[in-house]
Design an enzyme around this catalytic site. Sequence first.
Site, PDB file in Angstrom:
ATOM      1  N   LYS A  58       0.841  -1.202   0.000  1.00 14.26           N
ATOM      2  CA  LYS A  58       0.000   0.000   0.000  1.00 14.26           C
ATOM      3  C   LYS A  58       0.879   1.257   0.000  1.00 14.26           C
ATOM      4  O   LYS A  58       0.621   2.216  -0.722  1.00 14.26           O
ATOM      5  CB  LYS A  58      -0.938  -0.028   1.215  1.00 14.26           C
ATOM      6  CG  LYS A  58      -2.026  -1.073   1.076  1.00 14.26           C
ATOM      7  CD  LYS A  58      -2.726  -1.453   2.374  1.00 14.26           C
ATOM      8  CE  LYS A  58      -3.682  -2.616   2.095  1.00 14.26           C
ATOM      9  NZ  LYS A  58      -4.346  -3.166   3.267  1.00 14.26           N
ATOM     10  N   GLN A 113      -4.944  -1.878   9.307  1.00 15.14           N
ATOM     11  CA  GLN A 113      -4.800  -3.217   8.743  1.00 15.14           C
ATOM     12  C   GLN A 113      -5.432  -4.255   9.674  1.00 15.14           C
ATOM     13  O   GLN A 113      -5.180  -4.259  10.882  1.00 15.14           O
ATOM     14  CB  GLN A 113      -3.307  -3.519   8.510  1.00 15.14           C
ATOM     15  CG  GLN A 113      -3.035  -4.835   7.810  1.00 15.14           C
ATOM     16  CD  GLN A 113      -3.548  -4.872   6.358  1.00 15.14           C
ATOM     17  OE1 GLN A 113      -3.612  -3.860   5.688  1.00 15.14           O
ATOM     18  NE2 GLN A 113      -3.929  -6.054   5.904  1.00 15.14           N
ATOM     19  N   ASP A 132     -11.358   2.294   3.371  1.00 10.06           N
ATOM     20  CA  ASP A 132     -11.534   0.836   3.364  1.00 10.06           C
ATOM     21  C   ASP A 132     -13.008   0.463   3.157  1.00 10.06           C
ATOM     22  O   ASP A 132     -13.316  -0.678   2.811  1.00 10.06           O
ATOM     23  CB  ASP A 132     -11.092   0.264   4.720  1.00 10.06           C
ATOM     24  CG  ASP A 132      -9.889  -0.649   4.613  1.00 10.06           C
ATOM     25  OD1 ASP A 132      -9.614  -1.156   3.512  1.00 10.06           O
ATOM     26  OD2 ASP A 132      -9.230  -0.850   5.645  1.00 10.06           O
TER      27      ASP A 132
HETATM   28  N1  GUN Z   1      -6.934  -7.341   5.839  1.00  9.09           N
HETATM   29  C1  GUN Z   1      -7.204  -8.100   4.753  1.00  9.09           C
HETATM   30  N2  GUN Z   1      -7.800  -7.370   3.788  1.00  9.09           N
HETATM   31  C2  GUN Z   1      -7.909  -6.117   4.266  1.00  9.09           C
HETATM   32  C3  GUN Z   1      -8.423  -4.914   3.724  1.00  9.09           C
HETATM   33  O1  GUN Z   1      -8.941  -4.842   2.589  1.00  9.09           O
HETATM   34  N3  GUN Z   1      -8.338  -3.819   4.529  1.00  9.09           N
HETATM   35  C4  GUN Z   1      -7.792  -3.877   5.774  1.00  9.09           C
HETATM   36  N4  GUN Z   1      -7.766  -2.757   6.494  1.00  9.09           N
HETATM   37  N5  GUN Z   1      -7.297  -4.983   6.322  1.00  9.09           N
HETATM   38  C5  GUN Z   1      -7.360  -6.097   5.558  1.00  9.09           C
END
Ligand code: GUN
Length: 298
Positions: A53, A97, A120
């Site tokens: 990211k 996350q 998100d």
């Molecule tokens: N963990 C696995 N996929 C995601 C996601 O799309 N966003 C976040 N914040 N955590 C994750």
Amino acid sequence: MPAVVLNGKELAEELRHDLSVLVKDLKPRGVVPGLAVILVGEDPASASYVLGKEKACKELGMNSFDHRLPADTTEDDLLRLIASLNQRSDVDGILVQLPLPAAIDAQRVLRTIDADKDVDGFHPVSLGKMLLGEPTFLPCTPYGVVKLLEKAHVPLKGAEVVIVGRSNIVGKPLAVMLMQAPYHATVTVCHTKTKDLASHVRRADIVIAAVGHPGTITADMVKPGACVIDVGVSRVDDATKVKGFRLAGDVDYDAVAPLASYITPVPGGVGPMTITMLMYNTVYSACRRHSIPFPPRG
Ligand code: GUN
């Protein structure tokens, strides 16, 4: 005929190129989209996603504000950090996350993020708007799946879609998105308590596997000509690899590809799309927060 491989890496690059042009256009207006990413603990898979990211932000000319916190971080400390990021004018998106350590109430944390920075799409306000079909941030993995299906012109109207997995991150939001306008699919969601999973999957024009267990979808479960989307990513021990593991999806790819119409590989299918849609949501947020028109969402 073997399946057409839906190349998420290629589509992600195309979309990221378009986004980089948008980001460049924003600069003379004094706007640089900024994404704050919070990682609690040291789970290697999560750390790798977070790195991806941050890298994507840099490549697009966006700001990335990284917060790596120890696994014993308290919920209160995390909420305080989010409250400060909510106030910052240079932060357009906040991502925590997941999964979080068990001692932290993840839903409370997600609710603390300002809904206007919820790139998100996990805040109850975002999810509620999505359920009502109102414009909002769409969760990145389901959004990426939909983009892949659109790009390949996979027929969706009235199609039988079977989603395997009912997570808040993928299965549930994807079901909501695909059942309503403009897609109008007929959606079945299967899960761990589903009786006779194979009988449901066998009916599907489109199978979407999102459980995180390699080998869940085998060739005998797939209708010939079905489109198969594999959202699963698991690390499987493999001594022949430098890192000691390889990534595996939920679908028995080699056996299913010869009979499917379309299929996504792992890696290189849905994964790159998830990060791209996060970048998309962050640029969208920056435009919205500065009252700058954003190209229509397709
Ligand atoms: N963990 C696995 N996929 C995601 C996601 O799309 N966003 C976040 N914040 N955590 C994750």
